[in-house]
Design an enzyme around this catalytic site. Sequence first.
Site, PDB file in Angstrom:
ATOM      1  N   ASP A  71       0.874  -1.164   0.000  1.00  0.00           N
ATOM      2  CA  ASP A  71       0.000   0.000   0.000  1.00  0.00           C
ATOM      3  C   ASP A  71       0.914   1.216   0.000  1.00  0.00           C
ATOM      4  O   ASP A  71       1.859   1.287   0.786  1.00  0.00           O
ATOM      5  CB  ASP A  71      -0.958   0.037   1.187  1.00  0.00           C
ATOM      6  CG  ASP A  71      -2.130   0.974   0.889  1.00  0.00           C
ATOM      7  OD1 ASP A  71      -2.951   0.631   0.015  1.00  0.00           O
ATOM      8  OD2 ASP A  71      -2.204   2.059   1.493  1.00  0.00           O
ATOM      9  N   GLY A 153       1.484   5.857 -12.564  1.00  0.00           N
ATOM     10  CA  GLY A 153       0.904   6.746 -11.551  1.00  0.00           C
ATOM     11  C   GLY A 153       1.453   8.169 -11.633  1.00  0.00           C
ATOM     12  O   GLY A 153       1.468   8.798 -12.691  1.00  0.00           O
TER      13      GLY A 153
END
Length: 198
Positions: A71, A153
């Site tokens: 994460d 990203g």
Amino acid sequence: MAEKFVLATHNPGKLKEMAQILEKFHVEVVMPADLGLDVDVEETGTTFAENAMLKARAVCAASGLPAIADDSGLCVDALNGGPGVYSARYGGEGLDDIGRYRLLLNSLCGATTRAAHFACAIACAFPNGDELTAEGRCDGAIAFAPMGEGGFGYDPVFLVPEMRKTFAQMTAEEKSSISHRGRAMEKFVEKLETYLVK
Ligand code: ITT
């Protein structure tokens, strides 16, 4: 290492980086798709570490194999640490990676600081209930415009001043040598080696 690990992520950019780093350390991995796995985990945690563990536990339970989850996110000083754990959802469902970094650039118009860091938590859950965790961070700044074609990203807008490059302008090896994920993975593998020796 004899044991096989499933990578608990849906993000192809992460998957590629995690697999490349683990290969370097001779950790054998299987992809969720190879197992026909599609586990959707609600990320209800308030920290990277909590969310990583939620994902690792869910995929371990579904596959019966030790599972490694990541994460991660981008924490921007001028946004009080945001988007942080909400990096993947920044701006809402309708945006893609390019839409998200454009929104970020717009929201920093007139900001007095462009300082930011990427954070990554790695969690590994074993079928016997054992768990391992590690965290990594990379400090940098948000560029004024996107640069580079690599990575995924927010990479085109994350500038690492010492390298005078954005993450998207680095090779995979360069990025992993200093990135939040590379650093977290390195610490994780150290713990894993100790764990597997016992
Ligand atoms: P999984 O939960 O399936 O692993 P995800 O993309 O939803 O995939 P996160 O919730 O951890 O994963 O969100 C992390 C987001 O932060 C990711 O979607 C990117 O937008 C950003 N991010 C994380 N690491 C990054 C990196 O190395 N380069 C660029 N952006 C990154």
